[in-house]
Each structure stands twice: as C-alpha cells, then as structure tokens.
Design a protein around this motif. Structure first.
Motif, PDB file in Angstrom:
ATOM      1  N   LEU A 120      49.934   5.357  54.954  1.00 41.60           N
ATOM      2  CA  LEU A 120      50.161   6.537  55.789  1.00 41.60           C
ATOM      3  C   LEU A 120      51.145   6.241  56.913  1.00 41.60           C
ATOM      4  O   LEU A 120      52.035   7.046  57.216  1.00 41.60           O
ATOM      5  N   ALA A 121      50.999   5.070  57.547  1.00 39.20           N
ATOM      6  CA  ALA A 121      51.900   4.719  58.639  1.00 39.20           C
ATOM      7  C   ALA A 121      53.333   4.552  58.140  1.00 39.20           C
ATOM      8  O   ALA A 121      54.293   4.948  58.816  1.00 39.20           O
ATOM      9  N   LEU A 122      53.501   3.974  56.958  1.00 41.84           N
ATOM     10  CA  LEU A 122      54.838   3.834  56.382  1.00 41.84           C
ATOM     11  C   LEU A 122      55.424   5.201  56.035  1.00 41.84           C
ATOM     12  O   LEU A 122      56.634   5.426  56.190  1.00 41.84           O
ATOM     13  N   LYS A 123      54.570   6.119  55.587  1.00 43.93           N
ATOM     14  CA  LYS A 123      55.038   7.474  55.302  1.00 43.93           C
ATOM     15  C   LYS A 123      55.494   8.154  56.589  1.00 43.93           C
ATOM     16  O   LYS A 123      56.517   8.861  56.609  1.00 43.93           O
ATOM     17  N   LYS A 124      54.759   7.949  57.671  1.00 42.46           N
ATOM     18  CA  LYS A 124      55.164   8.537  58.949  1.00 42.46           C
ATOM     19  C   LYS A 124      56.508   7.961  59.394  1.00 42.46           C
ATOM     20  O   LYS A 124      57.378   8.701  59.870  1.00 42.46           O
ATOM     21  N   LYS A 125      56.691   6.657  59.239  1.00 38.22           N
ATOM     22  CA  LYS A 125      57.966   6.041  59.603  1.00 38.22           C
ATOM     23  C   LYS A 125      59.104   6.653  58.794  1.00 38.22           C
ATOM     24  O   LYS A 125      60.197   6.919  59.319  1.00 38.22           O
ATOM     25  N   GLU A 126      58.857   6.901  57.512  1.00 37.27           N
ATOM     26  CA  GLU A 126      59.870   7.504  56.639  1.00 37.27           C
ATOM     27  C   GLU A 126      60.253   8.907  57.130  1.00 37.27           C
ATOM     28  O   GLU A 126      61.442   9.254  57.193  1.00 37.27           O
ATOM     29  N   ILE A 127      59.258   9.720  57.488  1.00 35.70           N
ATOM     30  CA  ILE A 127      59.524  11.076  57.961  1.00 35.70           C
ATOM     31  C   ILE A 127      60.277  11.052  59.282  1.00 35.70           C
ATOM     32  O   ILE A 127      61.267  11.766  59.481  1.00 35.70           O
ATOM     33  N   VAL A 128      59.807  10.204  60.204  1.00 39.93           N
ATOM     34  CA  VAL A 128      60.439  10.123  61.526  1.00 39.93           C
ATOM     35  C   VAL A 128      61.870   9.616  61.410  1.00 39.93           C
ATOM     36  O   VAL A 128      62.788  10.140  62.055  1.00 39.93           O
ATOM     37  N   SER A 129      62.081   8.600  60.573  1.00 38.02           N
ATOM     38  CA  SER A 129      63.432   8.045  60.401  1.00 38.02           C
ATOM     39  C   SER A 129      64.383   9.090  59.837  1.00 38.02           C
ATOM     40  O   SER A 129      65.541   9.178  60.251  1.00 38.02           O
ATOM     41  N   ALA A 130      63.877   9.885  58.878  1.00 37.17           N
ATOM     42  CA  ALA A 130      64.712  10.941  58.295  1.00 37.17           C
ATOM     43  C   ALA A 130      65.081  11.979  59.341  1.00 37.17           C
ATOM     44  O   ALA A 130      66.212  12.473  59.382  1.00 37.17           O
ATOM     45  N   ARG A 131      64.153  12.297  60.214  1.00 38.01           N
ATOM     46  CA  ARG A 131      64.439  13.267  61.276  1.00 38.01           C
ATOM     47  C   ARG A 131      65.485  12.744  62.245  1.00 38.01           C
ATOM     48  O   ARG A 131      66.389  13.471  62.664  1.00 38.01           O
ATOM     49  N   ALA A 149      57.305  14.777  69.105  1.00 37.03           N
ATOM     50  CA  ALA A 149      56.019  14.083  68.962  1.00 37.03           C
ATOM     51  C   ALA A 149      56.083  12.932  67.980  1.00 37.03           C
ATOM     52  O   ALA A 149      55.273  12.014  68.034  1.00 37.03           O
ATOM     53  N   GLY A 150      57.030  12.981  67.043  1.00 36.18           N
ATOM     54  CA  GLY A 150      57.066  11.936  66.025  1.00 36.18           C
ATOM     55  C   GLY A 150      58.213  10.969  66.198  1.00 36.18           C
ATOM     56  O   GLY A 150      58.565  10.257  65.286  1.00 36.18           O
ATOM     57  N   SER A 151      58.842  10.957  67.375  1.00 37.46           N
ATOM     58  CA  SER A 151      59.999  10.096  67.582  1.00 37.46           C
ATOM     59  C   SER A 151      59.568   8.653  67.779  1.00 37.46           C
ATOM     60  O   SER A 151      58.389   8.381  68.023  1.00 37.46           O
ATOM     61  N   PRO A 152      60.524   7.705  67.691  1.00 39.73           N
ATOM     62  CA  PRO A 152      60.177   6.314  67.909  1.00 39.73           C
ATOM     63  C   PRO A 152      59.476   6.144  69.248  1.00 39.73           C
ATOM     64  O   PRO A 152      59.689   6.944  70.145  1.00 39.73           O
ATOM     65  N   PRO A 153      58.582   5.139  69.499  1.00 38.30           N
ATOM     66  CA  PRO A 153      58.558   3.926  68.698  1.00 38.30           C
ATOM     67  C   PRO A 153      57.919   4.062  67.312  1.00 38.30           C
ATOM     68  O   PRO A 153      56.718   4.216  67.222  1.00 38.30           O
ATOM     69  N   TRP A 154      58.758   4.110  66.320  1.00 39.38           N
ATOM     70  CA  TRP A 154      58.361   4.078  64.918  1.00 39.38           C
ATOM     71  C   TRP A 154      59.492   3.454  64.113  1.00 39.38           C
ATOM     72  O   TRP A 154      59.655   3.754  62.945  1.00 39.38           O
ATOM     73  N   ASN A 155      60.286   2.618  64.784  1.00 40.61           N
ATOM     74  CA  ASN A 155      61.481   2.117  64.119  1.00 40.61           C
ATOM     75  C   ASN A 155      61.396   0.638  63.754  1.00 40.61           C
ATOM     76  O   ASN A 155      62.374   0.062  63.298  1.00 40.61           O
ATOM     77  N   THR A 156      60.260  -0.009  63.954  1.00 46.32           N
ATOM     78  CA  THR A 156      60.111  -1.407  63.568  1.00 46.32           C
ATOM     79  C   THR A 156      58.816  -1.585  62.787  1.00 46.32           C
ATOM     80  O   THR A 156      57.904  -0.749  62.860  1.00 46.32           O
ATOM     81  N   ARG A 157      58.745  -2.698  62.066  1.00 45.41           N
ATOM     82  CA  ARG A 157      57.533  -2.994  61.305  1.00 45.41           C
ATOM     83  C   ARG A 157      56.345  -3.194  62.256  1.00 45.41           C
ATOM     84  O   ARG A 157      55.208  -2.852  61.921  1.00 45.41           O
ATOM     85  N   GLU A 158      56.616  -3.735  63.439  1.00 43.38           N
ATOM     86  CA  GLU A 158      55.557  -3.942  64.415  1.00 43.38           C
ATOM     87  C   GLU A 158      54.958  -2.612  64.877  1.00 43.38           C
ATOM     88  O   GLU A 158      53.746  -2.499  65.075  1.00 43.38           O
ATOM     89  N   ASP A 159      55.818  -1.600  65.051  1.00 45.28           N
ATOM     90  CA  ASP A 159      55.326  -0.275  65.441  1.00 45.28           C
ATOM     91  C   ASP A 159      54.410   0.296  64.364  1.00 45.28           C
ATOM     92  O   ASP A 159      53.347   0.857  64.647  1.00 45.28           O
ATOM     93  N   VAL A 160      54.838   0.167  63.115  1.00 48.21           N
ATOM     94  CA  VAL A 160      54.045   0.672  61.992  1.00 48.21           C
ATOM     95  C   VAL A 160      52.716  -0.078  61.913  1.00 48.21           C
ATOM     96  O   VAL A 160      51.651   0.527  61.728  1.00 48.21           O
ATOM     97  N   ALA A 161      52.766  -1.400  62.058  1.00 48.21           N
ATOM     98  CA  ALA A 161      51.547  -2.206  61.978  1.00 48.21           C
ATOM     99  C   ALA A 161      50.574  -1.837  63.094  1.00 48.21           C
ATOM    100  O   ALA A 161      49.358  -1.754  62.874  1.00 48.21           O
ATOM    101  N   ARG A 162      51.109  -1.592  64.290  1.00 48.04           N
ATOM    102  CA  ARG A 162      50.247  -1.231  65.416  1.00 48.04           C
ATOM    103  C   ARG A 162      49.538   0.096  65.154  1.00 48.04           C
ATOM    104  O   ARG A 162      48.345   0.242  65.426  1.00 48.04           O
ATOM    105  N   ALA A 163      50.261   1.067  64.613  1.00 49.44           N
ATOM    106  CA  ALA A 163      49.664   2.370  64.327  1.00 49.44           C
ATOM    107  C   ALA A 163      48.608   2.264  63.227  1.00 49.44           C
ATOM    108  O   ALA A 163      47.594   2.956  63.250  1.00 49.44           O
TER     109      ALA A 163
END
Length: 286
Positions: A120-131, A149-163
C-alpha cells in the motif's frame, strides 16, 4: 479488525447523508477493491456471525455510487439480505484522491500485515510521484506553493518504509517481490505461507521454479529460498587475507608474552600466600 470494517476518519467537512442501502445502485471498483485483503476463513466466519446476530451497525461509505469502505460487510449483507446504511463522501475530486484516502485508512490499521502495508505504501508513492510529475514546471519549482495532502515526503524508500512501519530493507524486498514474483508466490506471501525475506529470494528464480516451489508448500518454499541464499553466498568473492606487517606482528606477540608472564607471576604469588595460610592454620603442607 479486518479491512473494510471501520468508519473512515472524520476529517471531511462536507456533510454526509445517511441513506438506506437496498435502494442504492452500488458500484464496486476492482482497483479499489484490490486494496482490501480478502478475509481469512476465520475472519470471514467471525464477521458473518456478527452481522447475522447484530446486523450491520457501521455504515458503508460511498464516493458518488462507488463503494470505498465496507467491501467485506457489503458482500455478506448481500449474501444474507441484511439491511445496511450508507454515507456519502463526495469531497474527493478524483479516483486518485479516493485511493490515497483508502491507503491511509488501511495503513492506520494494526491488523494489516507488513507485506500489505508495504504494498500500500509503495502504491501511495506511485500515485504521489505521478502527481508531482504532472505538475506544471512553474508550480513544481515554486518552493512556496502549498503542498497537497499526498505530497512528499514520499520520495525516498525511507519515507515509504516509515509509513509502512517496516525497515527500508523490507521495502526493497517487497519491491522485488512485486516486480519479479509470480501471482502464486505473491499470494503465498500475502497469506503468510512464506516470509517476505524468503519470498524475495525465491522471486529471483525462473517462473517455472517459483511455481514448483509454491506447489510444494511451505517446506519446498523454504528450501528454495535457502538454495538461493547459498548460491548468492558462494558467488560472493572471498575477502583477501589481510597482510600484516611482520614488525607489528612481532610487537603484538611480545606484548602477549609479557602479559602472560605477569599473569604467571600473579598466580605464583597467590599460590605462596595460600601455602602460608595453611601453615599458619597448623595444617602444614604435604
């Protein structure tokens, strides 16, 4: 509590209107439905018993006519003809907004597995990155622009792992599984038949080998993962033996010899002291 059984966070300002479910034409979006893990047989039975005994107490949530929360309850209510209520949340502007809301909803639930949280977190990163990629150049470069609401921090693997509340290494393994694993192997991870770490190793095998391992069950999967680890270990170049300066080695040996001599002297002194204590006690020494 399994997916689809709780009310959404009350953070939307638009009023939500109660409606009776049977009068509605509810649409199921398959992509949104995929965010909700199927219930295990035990969970399915427990939810079914609860609905039959107490009815559907929590309202299902709709965006327009699309169901966005309560998929499992809806299916069981349809099966048994159990009445249910619905509430509308039409504050979302796009299907991506709905996806982000559902992802955040599920990430907050303790019952979600590490693997599903990572997906799910990787899917969110994909959506946010596309935006972010779709933003106009002047807006993307404006540091003062208000982030959504969906803007970074979501641009690193660490951000995804934290979420996802897992390690960065686990996120890397889940990415590998998502890219290389067969659907059968991904299902084995989802159901807990094989661990994320083991599945990431098995995913490096050809598709036919993955299918054979899954067909063989838990032991076969574990064996396949172990073989991949052993092959990777054997392929690593051996570390060259460290070259030691003879002078340094000689100094180390001398230091160790001196320490041993000091220890021996201490032991001899202690031995003499004990012998003297025996003599003073009138026992003498043989």
């Amino acid at each position: 509590m399994p997916f689809g059984t709780s009310m959404p966070p009350p953070h939307h300002d638009t009023p939500q209107h109660d409606m009776q479910g049977p009068e509605l034409n509810i649409t199921i979006n398959d992509e949104l439905r995929s965010f909700v893990d199927p219930l295990s047989p035990i969970e399915q039975a427990a939810l079914e018993r609860s609905l039959l005994a107490e009815g559907c107490r929590d309202a299902l949530v709709l965006w327009r006519d699309t169901l966005i929360d309560g998929h499992n309850r809806y299916e069981l209510c349809q099966k048994h003809g159990i009445p249910f209520r619905t509430v509308h949340n039409n504050t979302f502007e796009s299907i991506e907004d709905v996806m982000l809301w559902m992802i955040d909803n599920h990430l907050a639930r303790r019952s979600v597995s590490d693997f599903q949280r990572g997906v799910l977190a990787l899917k969110k990163k994909e959506i946010v990155s596309a935006r972010v990629a779709e933003r106009p150049a002047d807006e993307a470069g404006d540091a003062d622009a208000a982030p959504d609401a969906g803007s970074p921090p979501w641009n690193t693997r660490e951000d995804v792992a934290r979420a996802a509340r897992v390690s960065s290494n686990t996120i890397s393994q889940i990415e590998r599984i998502q890219k290389a694993a067969t659907p059968e192997l991904r299902e084995a991870v989802r159901t807990g038949t094989i661990s994320i770490n083991a599945a990431a190793n098995v995913a490096q095998l050809p598709e036919s080998a993955q299918l054979a391992a899954v067909a063989g069950g838990r032991k076969e999967l574990q064996q396949a993962a172990r073989q991949v680890r052993e092959q990777k270990s054997a392929a690593r170049p051996r570390k060259e033996k460290e070259v030691v300066d003879p002078a340094d080695e000689l100094a180390t040996l001398r230091s160790e010899r001196a320490a041993m001599k000091d220890r021996l002297a201490t032991l001899l002194t202690e031995n003499e002291r004990l012998k003297q204590r025996l003599v003073n006690a009138g026992l003498g020494a043989d």
